[in-house]
Design an enzyme around this catalytic site. Sequence first.
Site, PDB file in Angstrom:
ATOM      1  N   SER A 176      -3.799  -2.166  -4.936  1.00  0.00           N
ATOM      2  CA  SER A 176      -4.112  -3.557  -5.280  1.00  0.00           C
ATOM      3  C   SER A 176      -3.035  -4.227  -6.113  1.00  0.00           C
ATOM      4  CB  SER A 176      -5.450  -3.619  -6.036  1.00  0.00           C
ATOM      5  OG  SER A 176      -5.409  -2.791  -7.189  1.00  0.00           O
ATOM      6  N   ASP A 235      -7.117  -5.646 -17.060  1.00  0.00           N
ATOM      7  CA  ASP A 235      -8.073  -4.544 -17.233  1.00  0.00           C
ATOM      8  C   ASP A 235      -7.393  -3.213 -17.545  1.00  0.00           C
ATOM      9  OD1 ASP A 235      -6.880  -3.967 -14.821  1.00  0.00           O
ATOM     10  OD2 ASP A 235      -8.710  -4.032 -13.625  1.00  0.00           O
ATOM     11  N   HIS A 293      -4.445  -3.925 -13.578  1.00  0.00           N
ATOM     12  CA  HIS A 293      -4.042  -5.107 -12.814  1.00  0.00           C
ATOM     13  C   HIS A 293      -3.364  -6.116 -13.737  1.00  0.00           C
ATOM     14  CE1 HIS A 293      -7.322  -3.265 -10.449  1.00  0.00           C
ATOM     15  NE2 HIS A 293      -6.497  -3.533  -9.458  1.00  0.00           N
TER      16      HIS A 293
END
Length: 251
Positions: free
Chosen positions: A52, A230, A233
């Site tokens: 991601s 977080d 990310h």
Amino acid sequence: MNDRRDFLKKSLLTLGAAGLTGSLAQAFNFSTGAKAKISIKKGDVILFQGDSITDAGRKRDNLNPNDSNAFGNGYAFMAASTLLNKHADKDLKVYNRGISGNRVPDLLGRWQTDALELKPTILSIMIGVNDFWRTKDRGAVNTPEQYKAQYKELLDKTVSALPGVKLILIEPFGVNNVKHVKDDWYPEFPKYQQVVKELAQEYKAVFLPYQQVFDQALKRNANGAHWTTDGVHTTMAGANLMAEAWLNLVS
């Protein structure tokens, strides 16, 4: 917390012994034994692969190179846009094939289509945080040794199909005490980071130590939320930090 500090001290000593001197954010090229510099050549095909952090919200149905919609809004987009500007005369093709949530087995399952068939001449791989994270939040079983064996399978397929490819192996990172990343990540998570360094050495690849990049950035702004949302990310600042470190590889 002491375990993490001990690991970082040992890592710095190990990297120093390998010849990584100067800035902690400086990547190392195990093929030359020197600070990493990759020459961009006319017609290069550059591929960003990973999870991601690389995906960063890209439109996955857009498979075109050099297309902002195909890149999301993360470090890969920032680095690619700079490459295409700085090397406008070189007819580069730059792709992003990161997919959120991926682990090494996921890359293996799509590697033929999403990597080998694109015939990259420069291949940047950032994978590993989910290989560890899923052992924490979903009870997955995947030791550092298993992670290494899976990653070796991926790299063996790559160098066999693309013997001349320039590999960039990127260290997964975590910014401690920001939401998901807590003290219980240590000392286990650094073992996965060490795997990437060992594989870079074994396959004579460029090793990009993003953990050191973020640790160094925290000296400028100690609020981890400035760099990540977080612990994993990135914010805008964190994405730019990553892009800057990646672009430092390029000459």
